[in-house]
Design an enzyme around this catalytic site. Sequence first.
Site, mmCIF file in Angstrom:
data_model
loop_
_atom_site.group_PDB
_atom_site.id
_atom_site.type_symbol
_atom_site.label_atom_id
_atom_site.label_comp_id
_atom_site.label_asym_id
_atom_site.label_seq_id
_atom_site.Cartn_x
_atom_site.Cartn_y
_atom_site.Cartn_z
ATOM 1 N N LEU A 188 -6.281 4.637 1.893
ATOM 2 C CA LEU A 188 -5.044 5.420 1.808
ATOM 3 C C LEU A 188 -4.245 5.289 3.108
ATOM 4 O O LEU A 188 -4.822 5.247 4.201
ATOM 5 C CB LEU A 188 -5.383 6.880 1.529
ATOM 6 C CG LEU A 188 -6.043 7.115 0.159
ATOM 7 C CD1 LEU A 188 -6.645 8.512 0.080
ATOM 8 C CD2 LEU A 188 -5.052 6.897 -0.974
ATOM 9 N N SER A 240 -23.172 10.331 2.993
ATOM 10 C CA SER A 240 -22.404 11.237 3.855
ATOM 11 C C SER A 240 -21.141 11.690 3.125
ATOM 12 O O SER A 240 -20.504 10.880 2.446
ATOM 13 C CB SER A 240 -21.934 10.515 5.129
ATOM 14 O OG SER A 240 -22.988 9.828 5.766
ATOM 15 N N ASP A 299 -13.783 5.293 6.498
ATOM 16 C CA ASP A 299 -15.134 5.876 6.603
ATOM 17 C C ASP A 299 -15.423 6.488 7.976
ATOM 18 O O ASP A 299 -16.577 6.504 8.427
ATOM 19 C CB ASP A 299 -16.205 4.814 6.302
ATOM 20 C CG ASP A 299 -16.093 4.260 4.896
ATOM 21 O OD1 ASP A 299 -15.610 4.990 4.009
ATOM 22 O OD2 ASP A 299 -16.486 3.100 4.684
ATOM 23 N N THR A 307 -9.627 10.614 7.233
ATOM 24 C CA THR A 307 -8.544 10.402 8.193
ATOM 25 C C THR A 307 -8.048 8.974 7.959
ATOM 26 O O THR A 307 -8.551 8.280 7.074
ATOM 27 C CB THR A 307 -9.052 10.560 9.637
ATOM 28 O OG1 THR A 307 -10.138 9.652 9.826
ATOM 29 C CG2 THR A 307 -9.522 11.982 9.916
ATOM 30 N N ASN A 344 -14.226 12.344 1.180
ATOM 31 C CA ASN A 344 -14.778 11.078 0.682
ATOM 32 C C ASN A 344 -16.294 11.140 0.734
ATOM 33 O O ASN A 344 -16.868 11.846 1.568
ATOM 34 C CB ASN A 344 -14.288 9.908 1.547
ATOM 35 C CG ASN A 344 -14.744 8.570 0.999
ATOM 36 O OD1 ASN A 344 -14.759 8.346 -0.213
ATOM 37 N ND2 ASN A 344 -15.159 7.668 1.877
ATOM 38 N N ARG A 392 0.842 -1.196 0.000
ATOM 39 C CA ARG A 392 0.000 0.000 0.000
ATOM 40 C C ARG A 392 0.882 1.254 0.000
ATOM 41 O O ARG A 392 0.593 2.243 -0.658
ATOM 42 C CB ARG A 392 -0.885 -0.023 1.258
ATOM 43 C CG ARG A 392 -1.973 1.030 1.268
ATOM 44 C CD ARG A 392 -2.832 0.940 2.512
ATOM 45 N NE ARG A 392 -3.491 -0.345 2.697
ATOM 46 C CZ ARG A 392 -4.535 -0.778 1.995
ATOM 47 N NH1 ARG A 392 -5.032 -0.038 1.042
ATOM 48 N NH2 ARG A 392 -5.073 -1.953 2.253
ATOM 49 N N HIS A 450 -19.653 8.554 1.043
ATOM 50 C CA HIS A 450 -19.966 7.177 1.410
ATOM 51 C C HIS A 450 -21.486 6.985 1.360
ATOM 52 O O HIS A 450 -22.228 7.833 1.862
ATOM 53 C CB HIS A 450 -19.428 6.874 2.814
ATOM 54 C CG HIS A 450 -19.653 5.460 3.225
ATOM 55 N ND1 HIS A 450 -18.888 4.416 2.724
ATOM 56 C CD2 HIS A 450 -20.569 4.899 4.045
ATOM 57 C CE1 HIS A 450 -19.328 3.278 3.236
ATOM 58 N NE2 HIS A 450 -20.347 3.542 4.035
#
Length: 223
Positions: free
Chosen positions: A97, A140, A149, A145, A111, A69, A113
């Site tokens: 991330l 949402s 989510d 962070t 983001n 990653r 969601h």
Amino acid sequence: MSNTSCQIAVLISGGGSNLQSIIDHIQQGHIDASIACVISNNPNAYGLLRAKQANITTHIIEHENYATRETFDAELLKTLRVYNIKLIVLAGFMRILSPNFINEYQGKVLNIHPSLLPKYTGLHTHERALNANDAEHGCSVHFVTAELDAGPLIIQAKVNIKKSDSPESLAKRVLEKEHIIYPLTMKWFCEGRLELKASQVYFDNKPLEQAIILNSEHENELQ
Ligand code: GRF
């Protein structure tokens, strides 16, 4: 597009209907921003075609080509550093991330969601809301962070669940709301009305105690 407006990078993995809605709102002059680039980890993402049709630079960074990653994220960061990016928008980007990435763009990653967070993080949110016999569902937008989510919420839009709903019919109505709250959040961010400081969201310089719930006045801001 002007270089002085808010430069945005959009990260996608799939169909890109949220990307399309962002492109449309920018083209219609509702958001003073320009999309510097679209990055996809999936070479077959339909969203890449949408970007090309709008003459937006695209980059494909296939996660399968990276052993970890961290090395994938390092390539993402290298790609993004070429631009003067003020805001990174995850629009159906199906990769988590790493903290390294988030640290470099703290308070600058959004983001969307498809659930009323904190309910139903992760996948299959529409099925889960139906299986739980919920009366309402929605979507949402939150700052990203390191936790999946779970970043501070900014805005949510609700939809009533109908007895006749299937996951697909529910997803369609939720997506219509996504296409409103994401451009709206970006507009607020680019106007400097939205900020993340020490894990707290500020809206118009006031701490946001709970997520804003989309109403018709907000919707008028995108006219
Ligand atoms: C949306 O439902 C979004 O909330 C979720 O993935 C879906 C992406 O749809 N994260 P699209 O690619 O924007 O059409």
